[in-house]
Design an enzyme around this catalytic site. Structure first.
Site, PDB file in Angstrom:
ATOM      1  N   ASN A  53      32.005  39.109  39.610  1.00 35.30           N
ATOM      2  CA  ASN A  53      31.841  40.553  39.787  1.00 35.30           C
ATOM      3  C   ASN A  53      30.686  41.104  38.963  1.00 35.30           C
ATOM      4  O   ASN A  53      29.964  42.004  39.406  1.00 35.30           O
ATOM      5  CB  ASN A  53      33.140  41.279  39.425  1.00 35.30           C
ATOM      6  CG  ASN A  53      34.131  41.252  40.567  1.00 35.30           C
ATOM      7  OD1 ASN A  53      33.831  40.790  41.658  1.00 35.30           O
ATOM      8  ND2 ASN A  53      35.328  41.753  40.326  1.00 35.30           N
ATOM      9  N   LYS A  68      33.316  53.398  48.503  1.00 37.06           N
ATOM     10  CA  LYS A  68      32.679  52.623  49.560  1.00 37.06           C
ATOM     11  C   LYS A  68      33.420  52.932  50.848  1.00 37.06           C
ATOM     12  O   LYS A  68      34.517  53.495  50.826  1.00 37.06           O
ATOM     13  CB  LYS A  68      32.705  51.122  49.263  1.00 37.06           C
ATOM     14  CG  LYS A  68      34.114  50.536  49.199  1.00 37.06           C
ATOM     15  CD  LYS A  68      34.106  49.044  48.920  1.00 37.06           C
ATOM     16  CE  LYS A  68      33.690  48.257  50.135  1.00 37.06           C
ATOM     17  NZ  LYS A  68      33.882  46.783  49.957  1.00 37.06           N
ATOM     18  N   THR A 102      43.168  40.585  37.468  1.00 43.19           N
ATOM     19  CA  THR A 102      41.933  40.235  36.767  1.00 43.19           C
ATOM     20  C   THR A 102      42.173  40.372  35.272  1.00 43.19           C
ATOM     21  O   THR A 102      42.453  41.461  34.776  1.00 43.19           O
ATOM     22  CB  THR A 102      40.789  41.153  37.215  1.00 43.19           C
ATOM     23  OG1 THR A 102      40.603  41.000  38.623  1.00 43.19           O
ATOM     24  CG2 THR A 102      39.500  40.795  36.497  1.00 43.19           C
ATOM     25  N   CYS A 157      37.054  47.409  40.605  1.00 43.02           N
ATOM     26  CA  CYS A 157      36.694  46.101  40.047  1.00 43.02           C
ATOM     27  C   CYS A 157      35.415  46.112  39.219  1.00 43.02           C
ATOM     28  O   CYS A 157      35.449  45.832  38.016  1.00 43.02           O
ATOM     29  CB  CYS A 157      36.569  45.078  41.179  1.00 43.02           C
ATOM     30  SG  CYS A 157      38.131  44.704  42.000  1.00 43.02           S
TER      31      CYS A 157
END
Length: 437
Positions: free
Chosen positions: A209, A322, A121, A261
């Site tokens: 994102n 997560k 990215t 991210c």
């Protein structure tokens, strides 16, 4: 097709393994000799459901190789993917030093045409910088392509093998043909390959994102408002999520987003906007809301204990940012731990996958339990920070038998409030009327 992937982190290892799974010969390059040794011996270095099976199969079938030697790694390769870290700097801008250093090295050792692909990215304009770094020492033709990844940790293999879309940024017909052939096996069901210019592809990743992070922060603000007005955020979520224009995903309130991210990508897009003399007001608010949301439970916890947490002991379920990953980068759990320790409390933690990573960061400041129920022993209350499936239907008899108080502070809204009230718990969550005893 012969492919090289430079970098064997999360994106690099998933990318290399999945390309090998479709019959390509893939060589992965990394400067970490110890990691390369482990991978070559069949020891996978990240936790990602479904990846280990593919990794072992392709290693056995000799379609997947690992080396520390870049020159050896790119020999005969038609496509070279750069899957390197782009961590945020002090000002929030993405650090491109890893990418550009490899690009400079490639320019010195390439001897025939290759397509170099930015998989990391990266900010808008990086493809131009990579091309310039290569061209400085290169005498052979090449193309630089932007091909951002859209992998969700926990389901990355499915995301790669069955992508919603593949974004490819290139203005070269030669590179377009190569990339189209490479990705053809992944889009047989009709999902599109979206060809565009390099800058648009680079911005697409940041925009995607940042938009998802915005949805999360919006719902977290709605949750705060629900508590103040006496509404139920779950009802609101269902009400708006049924609108096709909004959709059901990323509407679950909680204690903020984390991971590799969203935090850095939002921050990087804000910095890119500032560099372009534009103030991205929405994203500044998104970051502010998310930072506050990570400690959303703390005032509730303090209120229950009359604003005195000194000497209190807490059980914490969930450390990863997560479920289905061991990634703890920007995880809300770490913020909660720091806040509790600062208040004079002690903490015992449990997570199915992330405890080793937390040990490297937190050390012996907390106690690590081997089981979710032993984590509860002698705790004054239970805090839930990650929505692992194993936490969704626990044995409440075991919980109540272990806790000093029947008190649960749930940052992921795992349980129904009415059910918790029936069980006699003091139960507080996010955006819902608490069950109190």
């Amino acid at each position: 097709m012969k492919i090289t992937v430079v970098g064997t982190g999360y994106v690099g290892l998933v990318t290399g393994t999945c390309f090998a799974e479709t019959g390509n010969d893939v060589t992965c390059v990394d400067i970490d000799a110890n990691k390369v040794k482990k991978l070559s011996a069949g020891q996978i270095t990240i936790y990602e459901p479904g990846l280990e099976k593919l990794f072992e199969r392709n290693l056995k079938e000799e379609r997947l190789f690992f080396t520390t030697n870049l020159e050896e790694g790119i020999k005969d390769a038609e496509v070279i993917f750069l899957a390197l870290p782009t961590p945020p700097g002090a000002d929030g801008a993405a650090d491109l030093s890893f990418v550009l250093n490899v690009a400079t090295h490639l320019g010195k050792i390439m001897t025939d045409y290759k397509v170099i692909v930015d998989k990391s990215t990266v900010p808008v304009g990086t493809a131009e910088k990579v091309a310039a770094a290569i061209a400085e020492n290169c005498t052979t033709p090449f193309d630089v392509v932007s091909n951002p990844e859209f992998l969700r940790e926990g389901v990355a293999v499915d995301d790669f093998m069955k992508p919603d879309r593949v974004v490819i940024g290139t203005t070269s017909e030669r590179a377009r043909k190569v990339m189209g052939e490479l990705y053809a096996p992944f889009v047989r069901q009709g999902n599109p390959i979206l060809f565009m210019d390099e800058k648009s592809a680079e911005l697409t990743k940041y925009a995607a994102n940042s938009f998802l992070a915005t949805k999360i922060s919006f719902m977290n603000e709605i949750a705060v408002l629900c508590e103040k007005l006496g509404a139920d955020v779950d009802m609101v979520r269902r009400g708006i999520g049924s609108d096709d224009r909004i959709g059901k995903r990323f509407l679950f309130p909680g204690i903020g987003y984390g991971g590799s991210c969203f935090p850095k990508d939002v921050q990087a897009l804000v910095k890119s906007s500032e560099d372009a003399q534009y103030e991205f007001k929405i994203l500044n608010a998104v970051m502010d809301v998310n930072e506050k949301q990570k400690l959303f439970l703390l005032p509730k916890i303090k209120a229950f204990f009359n604003n005195d947490l000194k000497g209190k002991h807490f059980a914490l379920w969930g450390l990863a940012f997560k479920p289905n990953t061991d990634d703890i980068r920007e995880a809300p759990s770490l913020y909660i731990i720091d806040a509790l320790l600062a208040e004079g409390a002690t903490v015992t933690v449990f997570d199915p996958e992330a405890m080793n990573n937390v040990k490297q960061v937190v050390g012996d400041k907390v106690t690590y339990a081997e089981h979710q129920y032993t984590c509860l022993e002698n705790a004054d209350a239970l805090i839930i920070a990650t929505e692992w499936s194993v936490f969704r239907t626990p044995d409440f008899n075991k919980i109540s038998a272990s806790l000093k108080n029947k008190a649960i502070f749930d940052g992921r809204n795992l349980f129904e409030v009415t059910r918790m009230r029936e069980l006699g718990y003091h139960y507080e969550s996010v955006g819902r009327i608490p069950a109190t005893i």
